[in-house]
Write a protein that holds these residues in place. Structure first.
Motif, PDB file in Angstrom:
ATOM      1  N   ASN A  95       0.833  -1.216   0.000  1.00  0.00           N
ATOM      2  CA  ASN A  95       0.000   0.000   0.000  1.00  0.00           C
ATOM      3  C   ASN A  95       0.865   1.262   0.000  1.00  0.00           C
ATOM      4  OD1 ASN A  95      -1.843  -2.071   0.510  1.00  0.00           O
ATOM      5  ND2 ASN A  95      -3.241  -0.682   1.557  1.00  0.00           N
ATOM      6  N   LEU A  96       1.987   1.222   0.716  1.00  0.00           N
ATOM      7  CA  LEU A  96       3.013   2.266   0.607  1.00  0.00           C
ATOM      8  C   LEU A  96       4.248   1.558   0.073  1.00  0.00           C
ATOM      9  CD1 LEU A  96       4.062   5.157   1.108  1.00  0.00           C
ATOM     10  CD2 LEU A  96       4.783   4.389   3.378  1.00  0.00           C
ATOM     11  N   SER A 126      13.041   9.405  -0.811  1.00  0.00           N
ATOM     12  CA  SER A 126      12.456  10.611  -1.430  1.00  0.00           C
ATOM     13  C   SER A 126      11.142  10.256  -2.139  1.00  0.00           C
ATOM     14  CB  SER A 126      13.454  11.281  -2.390  1.00  0.00           C
ATOM     15  OG  SER A 126      13.538  10.579  -3.622  1.00  0.00           O
ATOM     16  N   VAL A 127      11.089   9.072  -2.737  1.00  0.00           N
ATOM     17  CA  VAL A 127       9.857   8.603  -3.397  1.00  0.00           C
ATOM     18  C   VAL A 127       8.789   8.316  -2.336  1.00  0.00           C
ATOM     19  CG1 VAL A 127       8.833   6.706  -4.737  1.00  0.00           C
ATOM     20  CG2 VAL A 127      11.087   7.624  -5.383  1.00  0.00           C
ATOM     21  N   LEU A 128       9.206   7.665  -1.257  1.00  0.00           N
ATOM     22  CA  LEU A 128       8.264   7.298  -0.193  1.00  0.00           C
ATOM     23  C   LEU A 128       7.641   8.535   0.451  1.00  0.00           C
ATOM     24  CD1 LEU A 128      10.409   4.397   1.252  1.00  0.00           C
ATOM     25  CD2 LEU A 128       8.100   4.147   0.308  1.00  0.00           C
ATOM     26  N   ARG A 129       8.413   9.622   0.564  1.00  0.00           N
ATOM     27  CA  ARG A 129       7.865  10.862   1.148  1.00  0.00           C
ATOM     28  C   ARG A 129       6.709  11.379   0.285  1.00  0.00           C
ATOM     29  NH1 ARG A 129      11.349  15.592   1.991  1.00  0.00           N
ATOM     30  NH2 ARG A 129       9.612  16.147   3.360  1.00  0.00           N
ATOM     31  N   VAL A 130       6.881  11.318  -1.033  1.00  0.00           N
ATOM     32  CA  VAL A 130       5.806  11.762  -1.931  1.00  0.00           C
ATOM     33  C   VAL A 130       4.577  10.870  -1.739  1.00  0.00           C
ATOM     34  CG1 VAL A 130       5.086  11.961  -4.352  1.00  0.00           C
ATOM     35  CG2 VAL A 130       7.400  12.704  -3.666  1.00  0.00           C
ATOM     36  N   LYS A 131       4.805   9.559  -1.718  1.00  0.00           N
ATOM     37  CA  LYS A 131       3.679   8.622  -1.672  1.00  0.00           C
ATOM     38  C   LYS A 131       2.955   8.632  -0.332  1.00  0.00           C
ATOM     39  CE  LYS A 131       4.920   5.156  -5.115  1.00  0.00           C
ATOM     40  NZ  LYS A 131       4.572   3.730  -5.322  1.00  0.00           N
ATOM     41  N   LEU A 132       3.692   8.874   0.755  1.00  0.00           N
ATOM     42  CA  LEU A 132       3.063   8.868   2.085  1.00  0.00           C
ATOM     43  C   LEU A 132       1.942   9.911   2.168  1.00  0.00           C
ATOM     44  CD1 LEU A 132       3.049   7.679   4.957  1.00  0.00           C
ATOM     45  CD2 LEU A 132       4.844   9.322   5.569  1.00  0.00           C
ATOM     46  N   GLU A 133       2.122  11.018   1.456  1.00  0.00           N
ATOM     47  CA  GLU A 133       1.098  12.072   1.426  1.00  0.00           C
ATOM     48  C   GLU A 133      -0.232  11.568   0.840  1.00  0.00           C
ATOM     49  OE1 GLU A 133       1.134  15.382   2.335  1.00  0.00           O
ATOM     50  OE2 GLU A 133       3.069  14.989   3.327  1.00  0.00           O
TER      51      GLU A 133
END
Ligand code: PLP
Length: 375
Positions: free
Chosen positions: A193-194, A243-250
Motif C-alpha cells: 500500500n506504501l 524521497s519517493v516514499l515521502r511523496v507517496k506517504l502524502e
C-alpha cells in the motif's frame, strides 16, 4: 488489450499510480541527485519523521527491506539461537525467514477462518519456556485482534513485533497498527500500500533505546565514522527510495480510502451471487486497508482459470502454508498440522485490487465470477 481486443484487468497497476504523481516523484529524485546525499541523506531522516508521525509512533528507522526490518527488530531485542518466536502458518514466507535468519526457531499457529489472520485463541498453547516473542501479521490489510495478544505477551513477558507489511495505515480500535506492540515493521516493496520504486522497509517503535540500537545496527554498528560498537550490518534505507516514499506517504490515506470504497463495491456486487462466494469480513475493531481483496470459493482453481481466460489476473495468498513449504520441512509439521490454514489455501483467491481500479472494471470481474458460479 490482448490480440482479441479484450481489455486485460491487471492484478495491480503501478504505472497508473505513477502517472498521477510523476511530476512530484521526478522532482523528489532530482533533489537527491542534486544534493548527492545518497547514503542516509536528508530524505531518509525526513521520511523517518513523517512515517513515525503517521504511525502515531515515537520513532521510525528506515532499512533496505521488510525482511531486513523484521530480522533486525528481532536482533535488536536480543532474540536469537535457542529462542522461539510465535507467528502464523499463513503469511508471506519472509515473516518466517526473518525469524530463522535471526537464529531463533519459528513456532506456527493456525489461522482464524473469518479474517485469515492468526487464531489468537491458540497462541497461549504454543508458548514454551523458550518463547521470547509473538509476531502477529496484519494479513491482507486487516488488523489482528491485538488486545488479547498484548495481554498474553504481558502475562508471559514476551515481546510483540507486528508484521504490518500489508497494513500501512490500518487502524485497530482507532489506533494505527505498527506501534501497538513493542515494535512494528513494514515492507515498502513496490506493490505494498506504501511502496518504494525498489526494495525498502521501515521499523517503528516507541522505545528510544531500541530505535537507537536499530540505527547503529543498520549502519555497520557505527557510533561515529570508523568507530564500531558491535558487529552491525549494511541494511540502510536508500535515500532515493526515501524521497519517493515521502511523496507517496502524502497520498496513502486517500489511496487506502479508495481501496476501502472498491472493497465495499465488490462486496455489494458479490452479495448477489449468494453463498457461493465468501467475501472478506471486517471485524468490529478494525479499519482495514485491503492490501488484498481475498474471497473464498469451492472450485478456486476452476475460477482462476475461468478469469484468466477472460484476461482477469488473480493470485493466491498463499497457495502453500509455511509448514508445508520445502524450506520448512525440518519443522516436521506435515499435512493436518494446521487444518484451517491448509483448507483455506485451497479455496482463497485474491481479486484485482488497487486504488486506480474503477467500478466498470469491478463489474466486469464480478460478472465473470457470476458466469462461473451459476452457469
Ligand atoms: C511483503 C511482506 C514481507 C517482506 O517484505 P520484503 O520487503 O519483500 O522483504 C514480510 N511480511 C509480509 C506479511 C509481507 O507481505
Amino acid at each position: 488489450m490482448n490480440e482479441d481486443g479484450v481489455t486485460k484487468v491487471p492484478f495491480v497497476d503501478l504505472a497508473a499510480q505513477f502517472s498521477h504523481i510523476e511530476a512530484e516523484v521526478l522532482e523528489a529524485i532530482t533533489g537527491v541527485l542534486e544534493r548527492g546525499d545518497f547514503i542516509l541523506g536528508e530524505s531518509v531522516d525526513r521520511f523517518e519523521h513523517e512515517m513515525a508521525e503517521y504511525c502515531e509512533a515515537a520513532h521510525a528507522v528506515g532499512v533496505d527491506s521488510g525482511t531486513s526490518a523484521l530480522e533486525l527488530a528481532l536482533r535488536a531485542c536480543d532474540i536469537g539461537p535457542g529462542d522461539e518466536v510465535i507467528t502464523v502458518a499463513n503469511t508471506f514466507i519472509a515473516t518466517v525467514l526473518a525469524i530463522s535468519h535471526s537464529g531463533a526457531t519459528p513456532v506456527l499457529v493456525d489461522i482464524d477462518r473469518d479474517t485469515y489472520g492468526i487464531d489468537v485463541s491458540q497462541i497461549e498453547s504454543a508458548i514454551s519456556p523458550s518463547t521470547r516473542a509473538i509476531i502477529p501479521v496484519h494479513l491482507y490489510g486487516h488488523p489482528v485482534d491485538m488486545d488479547p495478544v498484548l495481554e498474553i505477551a504481558r502475562d508471559h513477558q514476551l515481546t510483540v513485533i507486528e508484521d504490518a507489511s500489508q497494513a500501512h495505515g490500518a487502524r485497530y480500535k482507532g489506533k494505527r497498527v505498527g506501534a501497538l506492540g513493542d515494535l512494528g515493521i513494514f515492507s515498502l516493496y513496490p506493490a505494498k500500500n506504501l511502496g518504494a520504486y525498489g526494495d525498502a522497509g521501515v521499523i517503528v517503535t516507541n522505545e528510544s533505546s531500541i530505535a537507537e540500537r536499530l540505527r547503529l545496527m543498520r549502519n555497520y554498528g557505527s557510533t561515529s565514522k570508523y568507530v564500531h560498537e558491535f558487529r552491525g550490518y549494511n541494511r540502510r534505507l536508500d535515500t532515493i527510495q526515501a524521497s519517493v516514499l515521502r511523496v507517496k506517504l502524502e497520498y496513502l490515506d486517500k489511496w487506502n480510502q479508495m481501496r476501502r470504497d472498491h472493497a465495499a463495491y465488490y462486496i455489494e456486487a458479490l452479495a448477489a451471487l449468494g453463498s457461493k462466494v465468501t467475501p472478506p469480513r471486517t471485524a468490529g475493531y478494525a479499519e482495514p486497508v485491503f492490501h488484498l481483496f481475498v474471497v473464498s470459493v469451492e472450485d478456486r482453481d476452476g475460477l482462476q482459470r475461468h478469469l484468466a481466460d477472460r484476461g482477469i489476473s488473480t493470485l493466491v495468498h498463499y497457495p502453500i502454508p509455511v509448514h508445508l513449504q520445502e524450506a520448512y520441512e525440518d519443522l516436521g509439521l506435515g499435512p493436518g498440522s494446521f487444518p484451517e490454514a491448509e483448507d483455506s489455501a485451497n479455496h482463497i483467491v485474491s481479486l484485482p485490487m488497487y486504488p486506480e481500479l474503477d467500478r466498470a472494471t469491478i463489474d466486469k470481474v464480478v460478472e465473470a465470477i457470476s458466469d462461473f458460479v451459476r452457469p
